[in-house]
Design a protein around this motif. Structure first.
Motif, PDB file in Angstrom:
ATOM      1  N   ASP A 101      10.565  -1.626 -16.802  1.00  0.00           N
ATOM      2  CA  ASP A 101      10.285  -1.295 -18.211  1.00  0.00           C
ATOM      3  C   ASP A 101      11.402  -2.034 -18.787  1.00  0.00           C
ATOM      4  O   ASP A 101      12.545  -1.844 -18.957  1.00  0.00           O
ATOM      5  CB  ASP A 101      10.518   0.331 -18.240  1.00  0.00           C
ATOM      6  N   ASN A 102      10.856  -3.243 -19.392  1.00  0.00           N
ATOM      7  CA  ASN A 102      11.801  -3.963 -20.284  1.00  0.00           C
ATOM      8  C   ASN A 102      12.649  -3.327 -21.172  1.00  0.00           C
ATOM      9  O   ASN A 102      13.583  -3.812 -21.922  1.00  0.00           O
ATOM     10  CB  ASN A 102      11.174  -5.413 -20.518  1.00  0.00           C
ATOM     11  N   ALA A 103      12.034  -2.491 -21.959  1.00  0.00           N
ATOM     12  CA  ALA A 103      12.374  -1.670 -23.177  1.00  0.00           C
ATOM     13  C   ALA A 103      13.654  -0.795 -22.770  1.00  0.00           C
ATOM     14  O   ALA A 103      14.630  -0.590 -23.473  1.00  0.00           O
ATOM     15  CB  ALA A 103      11.294  -0.958 -23.913  1.00  0.00           C
ATOM     16  N   LYS A 104      13.591  -0.299 -21.291  1.00  0.00           N
ATOM     17  CA  LYS A 104      14.694   0.389 -20.926  1.00  0.00           C
ATOM     18  C   LYS A 104      15.561  -0.497 -19.980  1.00  0.00           C
ATOM     19  O   LYS A 104      16.633   0.065 -19.146  1.00  0.00           O
ATOM     20  CB  LYS A 104      14.240   1.628 -20.110  1.00  0.00           C
ATOM     21  N   ASN A 105      15.227  -1.850 -19.867  1.00  0.00           N
ATOM     22  CA  ASN A 105      16.064  -2.461 -18.979  1.00  0.00           C
ATOM     23  C   ASN A 105      16.235  -2.126 -17.320  1.00  0.00           C
ATOM     24  O   ASN A 105      17.513  -1.995 -16.707  1.00  0.00           O
ATOM     25  CB  ASN A 105      17.693  -2.964 -19.684  1.00  0.00           C
ATOM     26  N   THR A 106      15.174  -1.604 -17.008  1.00  0.00           N
ATOM     27  CA  THR A 106      15.055  -0.939 -15.596  1.00  0.00           C
ATOM     28  C   THR A 106      14.170  -1.292 -14.930  1.00  0.00           C
ATOM     29  O   THR A 106      12.913  -1.529 -15.471  1.00  0.00           O
ATOM     30  CB  THR A 106      15.286   0.679 -15.870  1.00  0.00           C
ATOM     31  N   MET A 107      14.191  -1.469 -13.453  1.00  0.00           N
ATOM     32  CA  MET A 107      13.198  -1.771 -12.578  1.00  0.00           C
ATOM     33  C   MET A 107      13.158  -0.592 -11.850  1.00  0.00           C
ATOM     34  O   MET A 107      14.189   0.164 -11.426  1.00  0.00           O
ATOM     35  CB  MET A 107      13.532  -3.242 -11.903  1.00  0.00           C
ATOM     36  N   TYR A 108      11.934  -0.406 -11.049  1.00  0.00           N
ATOM     37  CA  TYR A 108      11.784   0.825  -9.992  1.00  0.00           C
ATOM     38  C   TYR A 108      11.024   0.177  -8.843  1.00  0.00           C
ATOM     39  O   TYR A 108      10.223  -0.804  -8.698  1.00  0.00           O
ATOM     40  CB  TYR A 108      10.925   2.034 -10.881  1.00  0.00           C
ATOM     41  N   LEU A 109      11.320   1.224  -7.809  1.00  0.00           N
ATOM     42  CA  LEU A 109      10.297   0.893  -6.645  1.00  0.00           C
ATOM     43  C   LEU A 109       9.970   2.299  -6.159  1.00  0.00           C
ATOM     44  O   LEU A 109      10.883   3.323  -5.634  1.00  0.00           O
ATOM     45  CB  LEU A 109      11.409   0.357  -5.407  1.00  0.00           C
ATOM     46  N   GLN A 110       8.743   2.779  -6.194  1.00  0.00           N
ATOM     47  CA  GLN A 110       8.341   3.913  -5.919  1.00  0.00           C
ATOM     48  C   GLN A 110       7.875   3.835  -4.297  1.00  0.00           C
ATOM     49  O   GLN A 110       7.192   2.987  -4.177  1.00  0.00           O
ATOM     50  CB  GLN A 110       7.129   4.371  -6.827  1.00  0.00           C
ATOM     51  N   MET A 111       8.776   4.489  -3.558  1.00  0.00           N
ATOM     52  CA  MET A 111       8.257   4.560  -2.094  1.00  0.00           C
ATOM     53  C   MET A 111       7.630   5.605  -1.535  1.00  0.00           C
ATOM     54  O   MET A 111       8.084   6.766  -1.724  1.00  0.00           O
ATOM     55  CB  MET A 111       9.571   4.237  -1.303  1.00  0.00           C
ATOM     56  N   ASN A 112       6.281   5.584  -1.098  1.00  0.00           N
ATOM     57  CA  ASN A 112       5.545   6.578  -0.536  1.00  0.00           C
ATOM     58  C   ASN A 112       5.330   6.744   0.915  1.00  0.00           C
ATOM     59  O   ASN A 112       5.473   5.351   1.392  1.00  0.00           O
ATOM     60  CB  ASN A 112       4.247   6.803  -1.300  1.00  0.00           C
ATOM     61  N   SER A 113       4.965   7.393   1.578  1.00  0.00           N
ATOM     62  CA  SER A 113       4.545   7.602   3.130  1.00  0.00           C
ATOM     63  C   SER A 113       5.781   6.843   3.749  1.00  0.00           C
ATOM     64  O   SER A 113       5.632   6.085   4.575  1.00  0.00           O
ATOM     65  CB  SER A 113       3.532   6.683   3.316  1.00  0.00           C
ATOM     66  N   LEU A 114       6.731   7.249   3.407  1.00  0.00           N
ATOM     67  CA  LEU A 114       8.233   6.518   4.276  1.00  0.00           C
ATOM     68  C   LEU A 114       8.200   6.711   5.599  1.00  0.00           C
ATOM     69  O   LEU A 114       7.684   7.977   6.093  1.00  0.00           O
ATOM     70  CB  LEU A 114       9.229   6.954   3.375  1.00  0.00           C
ATOM     71  N   LYS A 115       8.704   5.924   6.358  1.00  0.00           N
ATOM     72  CA  LYS A 115       8.837   5.826   7.969  1.00  0.00           C
ATOM     73  C   LYS A 115      10.118   5.427   8.321  1.00  0.00           C
ATOM     74  O   LYS A 115      10.991   5.042   7.537  1.00  0.00           O
ATOM     75  CB  LYS A 115       7.884   4.613   8.349  1.00  0.00           C
ATOM     76  N   PRO A 116      10.741   5.967   9.375  1.00  0.00           N
ATOM     77  CA  PRO A 116      11.973   5.741   9.858  1.00  0.00           C
ATOM     78  C   PRO A 116      12.158   4.196   9.818  1.00  0.00           C
ATOM     79  O   PRO A 116      13.627   3.816   9.565  1.00  0.00           O
ATOM     80  CB  PRO A 116      11.888   6.274  11.354  1.00  0.00           C
ATOM     81  N   GLY A 143       0.759  -1.046   0.306  1.00  0.00           N
ATOM     82  CA  GLY A 143      -0.197  -0.058  -0.043  1.00  0.00           C
ATOM     83  C   GLY A 143       0.807   1.217  -0.151  1.00  0.00           C
ATOM     84  O   GLY A 143       0.250   2.404  -0.203  1.00  0.00           O
ATOM     85  N   ARG A 144       2.219   1.040   0.382  1.00  0.00           N
ATOM     86  CA  ARG A 144       2.961   2.361   0.155  1.00  0.00           C
ATOM     87  C   ARG A 144       4.095   2.356  -0.795  1.00  0.00           C
ATOM     88  O   ARG A 144       4.376   3.437  -1.333  1.00  0.00           O
ATOM     89  CB  ARG A 144       3.701   2.590   1.740  1.00  0.00           C
ATOM     90  N   PHE A 145       4.641   1.247  -1.107  1.00  0.00           N
ATOM     91  CA  PHE A 145       5.455   1.005  -2.218  1.00  0.00           C
ATOM     92  C   PHE A 145       4.949   0.294  -3.366  1.00  0.00           C
ATOM     93  O   PHE A 145       3.931  -0.433  -3.020  1.00  0.00           O
ATOM     94  CB  PHE A 145       6.621   0.139  -1.540  1.00  0.00           C
ATOM     95  N   THR A 146       5.531   0.687  -4.735  1.00  0.00           N
ATOM     96  CA  THR A 146       5.143   0.097  -6.015  1.00  0.00           C
ATOM     97  C   THR A 146       6.266  -0.228  -7.024  1.00  0.00           C
ATOM     98  O   THR A 146       7.229   0.372  -7.002  1.00  0.00           O
ATOM     99  CB  THR A 146       4.189   1.174  -6.537  1.00  0.00           C
ATOM    100  N   ILE A 147       6.282  -1.461  -7.002  1.00  0.00           N
ATOM    101  CA  ILE A 147       7.445  -2.082  -7.909  1.00  0.00           C
ATOM    102  C   ILE A 147       6.974  -2.005  -9.355  1.00  0.00           C
ATOM    103  O   ILE A 147       5.638  -2.673  -9.640  1.00  0.00           O
ATOM    104  CB  ILE A 147       7.700  -3.389  -7.597  1.00  0.00           C
ATOM    105  N   SER A 148       7.697  -1.860 -10.211  1.00  0.00           N
ATOM    106  CA  SER A 148       7.391  -1.828 -11.573  1.00  0.00           C
ATOM    107  C   SER A 148       8.692  -1.967 -12.437  1.00  0.00           C
ATOM    108  O   SER A 148       9.774  -2.019 -12.078  1.00  0.00           O
ATOM    109  CB  SER A 148       6.878  -0.357 -12.298  1.00  0.00           C
TER     110      SER A 148
END
Length: 123
Positions: free
Chosen positions: A73-88, A66-71
């Motif tokens: 892009d195979n065309a760019k050979n890249t993976m991402y991790l969008q991290m929201n509402s970060l906690k200590p 519910g806070r992080f999203t993994i995605s």
């Protein structure tokens, strides 16, 4: 073989956001299941999220759901991790990992790793 390089870490206040990237080179990126793991000082490496080869399937640790999203892009050979509402408690070194047939949340089943990127969340 595949080589992995993470980027995007940094210092952020609690409640903030960061986007991590994992750039891959070498063998065909779409051949690999990709995962994110993290390791805090004095703790074992723990699973964060995983994404299937074509990006259709994802799975998250309960602590980030519910806070992080993994995605990816195979065309760019890249993976991402969008991290929201970060906690200590999210403070750790974040690693990306790849394997063609891993046991999704089991870090020992991944053969390829990046060098890690530090994420620090201040309270």
């Amino acid at each position: 073989q595949v080589q992995l390089v993470e980027s995007g870490g940094g210092l952020v206040q609690a409640g903030g956001s960061l986007r991590l990237s994992c750039a891959a080179s070498g063998r065909t990126f779409s051949s690999y299941v990709m995962g994110w793991f993290r390791q805090a000082p004095g703790k074992e490496r723990e699973f964060v999220a995983v994404i299937s080869k074509r990006g259709v399937g994802t799975y998250y640790a309960d602590s980030v759901k519910g806070r992080f999203t993994i995605s990816r892009d195979n065309a760019k050979n890249t993976m991402y991790l969008q991290m929201n509402s970060l906690k200590p408690d999210d403070t750790a070194v974040y690693y990306c990992a790849a394997d063609d047939r891993p046991l999704y949340s089991n870090y020992a089943s991944y053969n390829y790793w990046g060098q890690g990127t530090q994420v620090t969340v201040s309270s």
